[in-house]
Design a protein around this motif. Sequence first.
Motif, short mmCIF file in Angstrom:
data_model
loop_
_atom_site.label_atom_id
_atom_site.label_comp_id
_atom_site.label_asym_id
_atom_site.label_seq_id
_atom_site.Cartn_x
_atom_site.Cartn_y
_atom_site.Cartn_z
N PHE A 67 33.87 -13.74 12.59
CA PHE A 67 32.59 -13.44 13.21
C PHE A 67 32.73 -13.16 14.70
O PHE A 67 31.87 -12.50 15.27
N ILE A 69 34.93 -11.21 15.79
CA ILE A 69 35.13 -9.75 15.80
C ILE A 69 33.78 -9.05 15.80
O ILE A 69 33.57 -8.07 16.52
N PHE A 70 32.85 -9.55 14.97
CA PHE A 70 31.54 -8.88 14.93
C PHE A 70 30.78 -9.07 16.22
O PHE A 70 30.09 -8.16 16.69
N LEU A 72 32.10 -9.30 19.12
CA LEU A 72 32.73 -8.37 20.04
C LEU A 72 32.21 -6.95 19.82
O LEU A 72 31.93 -6.21 20.78
N THR A 73 32.04 -6.57 18.55
CA THR A 73 31.54 -5.23 18.23
C THR A 73 30.14 -5.04 18.79
O THR A 73 29.84 -4.04 19.45
#
Lengths: 106, 336
Positions: A67, A69-70, A72-73
Amino acid sequence: MMDPISSLTFSHYFFTGAVLFVLGMIGFVTRRNLIVMFLCTEMMFQGVVVTLAAAARLHLHVTGQTFIIFVLTIAAAEAALALGLVVLLYRRKRTLDAEAWSEMSG
Amino acid sequence: MDHTLALYLAAVLGAVALALIMPGSRYRLSYLGLLLGVGALGVAWIGTGRAWWGEIGGGVGLAMPAYYYVFSTVALVSAVRVITHKVPVYSALWFVMVVVASAGLLVSLSAEFMAFAMLIIYGGAILVTYMFVIMLASQSSGEQPGELAADAKREIPDASHSSASALQSQYDRVAREPLWAIVAGFALLAVLLGVGFEDVPSSTTPEMAAQSREDLATLLPDRVLMNEPEVIAAQAESSDSQGAAAARPSSLGVTNGEAVGVDLFKGHPLAIELAGVILLVSLIGAVVIAKTRVTEEEQGGVREAGEGGATVDSPREAGPTDSETLGSLSTGRVGM
């Protein structure tokens, strides 16, 4: 009460994450420069990232890091749009002051 | 002392410290504020004593607590400097420091892939974009729009005043409503920490860990999970370096990147697609925003700033409907 803490716990990292989040929140409400305001939203994301990683380590499950990573996106997408808007707003009023747009309120 | 009392005391001390450090505050005692802030951190870390819960990981391979304290202190001090510094460029630089410190915290949590992804994406892409925008938007940041005529009348500008105003604008020197913000923020912090210190044991931990082990065992069958109790016990037993190397087959261990990758693509495929769509939408939005023409009457009569729309491609000129649409975008009041 005054025992030295010999090992790290989740609460340590949660403390750091919570303080980062709250400092970002205070900075967002307090500062008038548009760019510094968005920088403080990024800092709120950092607090959340630290908390997510600590929770992943607490449960020994790697979904917390997935999560991140998400987060960060979304942070990258939001930074792109926010900075585009800031540049556009600056082109109109030639100032980065958030109060310059306060005539829209009330 | 009860640990919640220590937390509330730390929150109050931190609130007072931040109120003293805020820019433009009436009291100008920023060093006393710094001291109080350090005291607040000390009270929070020492005064809560044994109330910390949620032991993370086994004994072997756990980061030393010193790493947490150093990185955490650097992160919190840099965060305070981000929100209180008067020059926006320095705020961005202190935020890079926050990112580096939180990357260190992530490494101490065995999340190495995320630490480096954070450094590369935040420090390498997002903060560089912030720097570019600060550079683009700082041409006349020292003057309010109404003061341009007054500057023209001044014959010999005061050197110190102009250099100071070139760096700090009026809206950067004074924080707006800092006391309410600090009270609200630290009340939230006190409640968060008070809740965070109630030890609620999680009942789903063994099942989640077992499920993740099963996923990794099916997808990477030759690998060995490094946080398995047998591996940790074997590392603890062997005292010499060769024995430790044999007990810890690091060439067969699942790396953090592989574990994150397996979980990402096995557990969250829909979220990946949605993230891709969100990035595409943000890209299109940024291009549309950058191409919006800001015409002369909105500018207050300075000059036409249509640089964004003129550069890219020739089909732009061929379509009058496109420029009309964008013209209505720039004149319309509802877009922003």
